[in-house]
Scaffold this active site. Structure first.
Site, PDB file in Angstrom:
ATOM      1  N   ASN A  73       2.809  -7.882  -3.207  1.00  0.00           N
ATOM      2  CA  ASN A  73       3.811  -8.077  -2.162  1.00  0.00           C
ATOM      3  C   ASN A  73       3.188  -8.803  -0.981  1.00  0.00           C
ATOM      4  O   ASN A  73       2.005  -9.148  -1.010  1.00  0.00           O
ATOM      5  CB  ASN A  73       4.423  -6.738  -1.754  1.00  0.00           C
ATOM      6  CG  ASN A  73       3.355  -5.779  -1.268  1.00  0.00           C
ATOM      7  OD1 ASN A  73       2.703  -6.015  -0.268  1.00  0.00           O
ATOM      8  ND2 ASN A  73       3.141  -4.688  -2.016  1.00  0.00           N
ATOM      9  N   LYS A  87      -5.384 -12.761 -21.658  1.00  0.00           N
ATOM     10  CA  LYS A  87      -4.404 -13.557 -20.920  1.00  0.00           C
ATOM     11  C   LYS A  87      -3.213 -13.831 -21.843  1.00  0.00           C
ATOM     12  O   LYS A  87      -3.388 -14.310 -22.960  1.00  0.00           O
ATOM     13  CB  LYS A  87      -5.044 -14.860 -20.459  1.00  0.00           C
ATOM     14  CG  LYS A  87      -4.150 -15.642 -19.552  1.00  0.00           C
ATOM     15  CD  LYS A  87      -4.795 -16.940 -19.093  1.00  0.00           C
ATOM     16  CE  LYS A  87      -3.747 -17.793 -18.417  1.00  0.00           C
ATOM     17  NZ  LYS A  87      -4.174 -19.173 -18.279  1.00  0.00           N
ATOM     18  N   PHE A 133       5.151   4.595   6.728  1.00  0.00           N
ATOM     19  CA  PHE A 133       5.830   3.410   7.253  1.00  0.00           C
ATOM     20  C   PHE A 133       7.081   3.144   6.436  1.00  0.00           C
ATOM     21  O   PHE A 133       7.109   3.448   5.243  1.00  0.00           O
ATOM     22  CB  PHE A 133       4.906   2.185   7.169  1.00  0.00           C
ATOM     23  CG  PHE A 133       3.916   2.120   8.306  1.00  0.00           C
ATOM     24  CD1 PHE A 133       2.856   2.997   8.350  1.00  0.00           C
ATOM     25  CD2 PHE A 133       4.082   1.203   9.320  1.00  0.00           C
ATOM     26  CE1 PHE A 133       1.955   2.975   9.400  1.00  0.00           C
ATOM     27  CE2 PHE A 133       3.180   1.162  10.383  1.00  0.00           C
ATOM     28  CZ  PHE A 133       2.118   2.045  10.415  1.00  0.00           C
ATOM     29  N   LYS A 182       9.724  12.612   1.777  1.00  0.00           N
ATOM     30  CA  LYS A 182       8.301  12.608   1.432  1.00  0.00           C
ATOM     31  C   LYS A 182       7.522  13.611   2.288  1.00  0.00           C
ATOM     32  O   LYS A 182       6.286  13.616   2.271  1.00  0.00           O
ATOM     33  CB  LYS A 182       7.716  11.207   1.600  1.00  0.00           C
ATOM     34  CG  LYS A 182       8.364  10.153   0.709  1.00  0.00           C
ATOM     35  CD  LYS A 182       7.486   8.907   0.614  1.00  0.00           C
ATOM     36  CE  LYS A 182       8.230   7.760  -0.038  1.00  0.00           C
ATOM     37  NZ  LYS A 182       7.330   6.661  -0.402  1.00  0.00           N
TER      38      LYS A 182
HETATM   39  N1  CTP Z   1       4.105   4.883  -0.405  1.00  0.00           N
HETATM   40  C1  CTP Z   1       3.214   5.668  -1.106  1.00  0.00           C
HETATM   41  N2  CTP Z   1       3.110   5.541  -2.459  1.00  0.00           N
HETATM   42  C2  CTP Z   1       3.889   4.682  -3.131  1.00  0.00           C
HETATM   43  C3  CTP Z   1       4.836   3.897  -2.437  1.00  0.00           C
HETATM   44  C4  CTP Z   1       4.912   4.023  -1.065  1.00  0.00           C
HETATM   45  O1  CTP Z   1       2.507   6.464  -0.492  1.00  0.00           O
HETATM   46  N3  CTP Z   1       3.743   4.581  -4.444  1.00  0.00           N
HETATM   47  C5  CTP Z   1       4.176   5.019   1.066  1.00  0.00           C
HETATM   48  C6  CTP Z   1       4.007   3.718   1.839  1.00  0.00           C
HETATM   49  O2  CTP Z   1       2.649   3.474   2.150  1.00  0.00           O
HETATM   50  C7  CTP Z   1       4.817   3.979   3.092  1.00  0.00           C
HETATM   51  C8  CTP Z   1       5.903   4.948   2.637  1.00  0.00           C
HETATM   52  O3  CTP Z   1       5.457   5.478   1.395  1.00  0.00           O
HETATM   53  O4  CTP Z   1       4.050   4.595   4.101  1.00  0.00           O
HETATM   54  C9  CTP Z   1       7.232   4.313   2.432  1.00  0.00           C
HETATM   55  O5  CTP Z   1       7.101   3.253   1.517  1.00  0.00           O
HETATM   56  P1  CTP Z   1       8.346   2.386   1.049  1.00  0.00           P
HETATM   57  O6  CTP Z   1       7.897   1.392   0.041  1.00  0.00           O
HETATM   58  O7  CTP Z   1       9.104   1.907   2.235  1.00  0.00           O
HETATM   59  O8  CTP Z   1       9.236   3.494   0.409  1.00  0.00           O
HETATM   60  P2  CTP Z   1       9.646   3.821  -1.018  1.00  0.00           P
HETATM   61  O9  CTP Z   1       9.723   5.301  -1.097  1.00  0.00           O
HETATM   62  O10 CTP Z   1       8.759   3.128  -2.001  1.00  0.00           O
HETATM   63  O11 CTP Z   1      11.133   3.285  -1.067  1.00  0.00           O
HETATM   64  P3  CTP Z   1      11.732   1.806  -1.232  1.00  0.00           P
HETATM   65  O12 CTP Z   1      10.659   0.928  -1.805  1.00  0.00           O
HETATM   66  O13 CTP Z   1      12.872   2.025  -2.144  1.00  0.00           O
HETATM   67  O14 CTP Z   1      12.171   1.366   0.119  1.00  0.00           O
END
Ligand code: CTP
Length: 395
Positions: free
Chosen positions: A209, A288, A321, A339
């Site tokens: 990403n 690959k 975040f 969470k």
């Molecule tokens: N996070 C985490 N582990 C993951 C994915 C996310 O600990 N596998 C943490 C990120 O570092 C961030 C928080 O969860 O602090 C929210 O991440 P985000 O990607 O916004 O939330 P998701 O729960 O993955 O939801 P979505 O992608 O649907 O917005």
């Protein structure tokens, strides 16, 4: 009477060759009024704009212009000082800092100095906005150097634009802000994650990403300046590890999970600024993959690191975040509760200056009941407001 923030603080004022050099006299006077101790160093080109004698009168001390007037001045003065302020800072001096050049007293003192460095650039707007210069200055800022941005207005050359030395009061305020840092996280153990993760399809291809890691690294640097013991667990970024942090480099969500699990139970706080990939390929090919007309890729959700840490027996304070597209605060609040976090930092990545790979962010910090909205700020200032909350929750 309230003690002034700068009382007994030892400040090096470095003057370099800009037409604004005469304003350094006012800066030195203002710092002395605040009861700071000031030593002045200057480049030989600065002497074209202001005399060492005038600066000596303002500071009340010898002004060093020549590297060779005293063989160890470039070591002794940095050892003495609490802060180095370069005002005005020319493009030439800033690029010398970038190159670690020590061919004059200002460059040598910069290299030998271990404390906070504040630069106040002054130059023509064409020079200030030149992409090569911008890149060098950004690199120094990524290393923790603080810029007091120049002002927009009439320039010495007759043009108008950004490049006038910031006002003396603004420079003094910045110095106060830096030196007033409270060691409020002293000895606190912080685990901070940063950057993206990479989920491999085969040995050469991966899903990732747009995270640059800038926010997490800014938090790590701010935490170090407040006395914290920092473990930075970082996905791939271009940023150099901050000096003083224990940095663990990882690539995949699985590696980040393993590293966080290993470190979180000893931590006082976990700050998950990393953009962990939500999905990884269900199977990683050892070879690959050959190109075909189409490809079906099965993805599986990665384990949620925050959720796993929140369910630990001895869990640290947890800050997450939520980078959302749009003013989707309810979604962020859902993540905070779902969470089991203590704080969540929400930002809308579609707002200008608040997305990926920029130096600014506009955040709202939420807990179970409150929402603290901040204006657009540098990521370093955002780091400071997040850690203000963390410090008060840990105290
Ligand atoms: N996070 C985490 N582990 C993951 C994915 C996310 O600990 N596998 C943490 C990120 O570092 C961030 C928080 O969860 O602090 C929210 O991440 P985000 O990607 O916004 O939330 P998701 O729960 O993955 O939801 P979505 O992608 O649907 O917005």
């Amino acid at each position: 009477m309230k003690r002034k923030v700068l009382t007994s603080k030892k400040i090096i004022v470095a003057v370099t060759g800009s037409v604004a050099a005469y304003k350094s006299i006012d800066l030195i006077r203002a710092l002395k009024k605040e009861n700071a101790a000031v030593k002045v160093i200057m480049t030989s080109s600065a002497a074209n704009f202001v005399t060492p004698y005038s600066l000596k009168i303002a500071s009340g001390d010898e002004v060093i212009t020549d590297m060779f007037s005293d063989p160890f001045a470039h070591i002794e003065i940095p050892k003495w000082a609490d802060a180095l302020v370069v005002a005005p800072a020319t493009a030439n001096t800033i690029s010398k800092f970038y190159c670690a050049s020590a061919d004059d007293i200002v460059g040598a003192c910069f290299l030998a100095f271990e404390g906070p460095v504040i630069v106040a650039p002054a130059m023509n707007w064409r020079m200030y906005t030149n992409p090569i210069f911008v890149e060098k200055l950004d690199h120094l800022k990524d290393k923790g150097i603080i810029e007091v941005k120049p002002e927009r207005g009439d320039l010495a050359c007759g043009e108008e634009g950004i490049g006038r030395l910031a006002g003396v009061d603004i420079i003094v305020e910045s110095i106060k802000k830096v030196l007033a840092v409270d060691p409020d996280l002293s000895k606190k153990k912080l685990v901070i994650t940063a950057g993206p993760t990479r989920e491999y399809i085969d040995p050469v291809r991966f899903i990732s990403n747009r995270s640059s890691g800038k926010m997490g690294y800014a938090i790590a640097m701010n935490a170090l300046s407040r006395g914290a013991e920092v473990t930075l667990i970082s996905g791939p970024t271009w940023i150099d590890p901050p000096k003083g942090a224990r940095t663990i480099l990882v690539e995949t969500a699985e590696e980040m999970m393993a590293s966080v699990s290993e470190n979180a139970d000893k931590a006082d706080a976990l700050i998950m600024a990393a953009a962990v990939a939500d999905y990884a390929p269900a199977k990683k090919s050892g070879q690959k993959e050959e190109k075909k007309d189409s490809m079906f890729l099965e993805l599986r959700a990665t384990e949620d690191i925050l959720k796993a840490v929140a369910s630990m027996k001895r869990r640290p304070l947890i800050v997450g975040f939520a980078a959302e597209t749009g003013q989707n605060r309810e979604r962020a609040r859902g993540k905070l509760v779902g969470k089991n976090m203590d704080l969540i930092v929400f930002n809308d990545v579609t707002l200008s200056g608040s997305g990926f790979d920029v130096d600014t962010n506009k955040v709202t910090i939420m807990d179970g009941t409150t929402e603290e909205e901040h204006p657009l700020m540098s990521k370093h200032d955002v780091a400071a407001v997040i850690l203000d909350r963390v410090a008060s929750l840990l105290s």
